[in-house]
Design a protein around this motif. Structure first.
Motif, PDB file in Angstrom:
ATOM      1  N   PRO A   1       0.774  -1.070   0.097  1.00 49.83           N
ATOM      2  CA  PRO A   1       0.037   0.019   0.055  1.00 49.83           C
ATOM      3  C   PRO A   1       0.908   1.259   0.052  1.00 49.83           C
ATOM      4  N   PHE A   2       0.419   2.368  -0.668  1.00 49.34           N
ATOM      5  CA  PHE A   2       1.277   3.544  -0.928  1.00 49.34           C
ATOM      6  C   PHE A   2       0.031   4.535  -0.695  1.00 49.34           C
ATOM      7  N   PHE A   3       0.631   5.482  -0.152  1.00 41.79           N
ATOM      8  CA  PHE A   3      -0.322   6.690   0.581  1.00 41.79           C
ATOM      9  C   PHE A   3       0.475   8.103   0.093  1.00 41.79           C
ATOM     10  N   TYR A   4       0.300   8.855  -0.502  1.00 42.27           N
ATOM     11  CA  TYR A   4       0.598  10.306  -0.872  1.00 42.27           C
ATOM     12  C   TYR A   4       0.197  11.097   0.227  1.00 42.27           C
ATOM     13  N   LEU A   5       1.161  11.885   0.858  1.00 39.61           N
ATOM     14  CA  LEU A   5       1.007  12.876   1.763  1.00 39.61           C
ATOM     15  C   LEU A   5       1.483  14.138   1.347  1.00 39.61           C
ATOM     16  N   ARG A   6       0.508  15.306   1.285  1.00 38.37           N
ATOM     17  CA  ARG A   6       1.134  16.555   0.820  1.00 38.37           C
ATOM     18  C   ARG A   6       2.027  17.051   1.855  1.00 38.37           C
ATOM     19  N   GLY A   7       2.914  17.289   1.833  1.00 37.43           N
ATOM     20  CA  GLY A   7       4.008  18.130   2.707  1.00 37.43           C
ATOM     21  C   GLY A   7       4.176  19.739   2.561  1.00 37.43           C
TER      22      GLY A   7
ATOM     23  N   ILE B   1      -6.095  10.294   6.887  1.00 38.83           N
ATOM     24  CA  ILE B   1      -7.277   9.526   7.113  1.00 38.83           C
ATOM     25  C   ILE B   1      -7.029   8.213   6.251  1.00 38.83           C
ATOM     26  N   PRO B   2      -6.820   8.354   5.077  1.00 34.78           N
ATOM     27  CA  PRO B   2      -6.387   6.839   4.527  1.00 34.78           C
ATOM     28  C   PRO B   2      -5.468   6.023   5.297  1.00 34.78           C
ATOM     29  N   VAL B   3      -4.461   6.741   5.626  1.00 32.46           N
ATOM     30  CA  VAL B   3      -3.423   5.966   6.367  1.00 32.46           C
ATOM     31  C   VAL B   3      -3.902   5.333   7.696  1.00 32.46           C
TER      32      VAL B   3
END
Length: 163
Positions: free
Chosen positions: A93-99, A152-154
C-alpha cells in the motif's frame, strides 16, 4: 508495528509524529534503523524527489507493510501509478501525503542552486500552466501542507491492520 521515517526539512517527520500519536506506535528516524528489529512490521514515511521515496532502499531486509511519500504537490508526481512503479511498490500500500518545502531564500548549497535553475526554467511556462505557476510560488515562498486530514486513508488502513 513501528513507524520509520526519512525527513529532510521536517514535514515528513511531522506526519510521522502525528501517526505515532494517533496510533500509539513508536517512531524512529531511518538513521536509527539499526535499532529496528528485523521481524517488526514497518510503516515507512519518506520525502519524495522526482517520484522516488527517499531512504526507501535502506529498508531492504525489513518488513515494510506500507509506504507514505510526502511531496509538495497537491497529488503524487508524476502520478501515483508512476511513483509506485519507480519505487517497486506493486504489492505494498502507498499513500501520498502533501508535505511542504522551505522558501528558496532559506535553502543552501546544491538544493538552492538546483531549485533556482528549476524556477527560472518553469517561469517561462508558468503563465500558461496553472500547475507550474503554483509550483513556482511554492518553491519561492515555501509552503506547509501538513494536515491531519491527509492522514485519514493511512489511519483507516493502519487501524484495520492493527485491530
Amino acid at each position: 508495528m513501528i513507524i520509520v521515517y526519512a525527513s529532510k526539512t521536517g514535514f515528513t517527520k511531522k506526519y510521522a509524529a502525528m501517526l505515532s500519536e494517533k496510533l500509539g506506535l513508536t517512531m524512529m528516524d531511518v538513521k536509527e534503523l539499526s535499532k529496528v528489529p528485523k521481524e517488526s512490521e514497518v510503516l515507512y514515511l519518506g520525502w519524495m524527489k522526482v517520484g522516488k521515496v527517499q531512504g526507501l532502499r535502506k529498508m531492504k531486509g525489513y518488513k515494510v507493510v506500507a509506504i507514505c511519500g510526502s511531496g509538495t504537490g497537491s497529488s503524487a508526481e508524476p502520478s501515483e501509478e508512476e511513483v509506485k512503479r519507480r519505487n517497486g511498490l506493486e504489492n505494498i500500500p502507498f499513500f501520498y501525503l502533501r508535505g511542504g518545502c522551505r522558501p528558496l531564500r532559506d535553502l543552501k548549497g546544491m538544493d538552492k542552486v538546483m531549485l533556482s535553475m528549476f524556477v527560472k526554467a518553469m517561469r517561462k511556462n508558468a503563465e500558461k500552466d496553472e500547475r507550474q505557476k503554483e509550483a513556482v510560488e511554492i518553491i519561492v515562498h515555501g509552503f506547509d501542507g501538513v494536515n491531519e486530514e491527509n492522514l485519514i486513508p493511512v489511519l483507516e488502513w493502519a487501524e484495520k491492520r492493527i485491530s
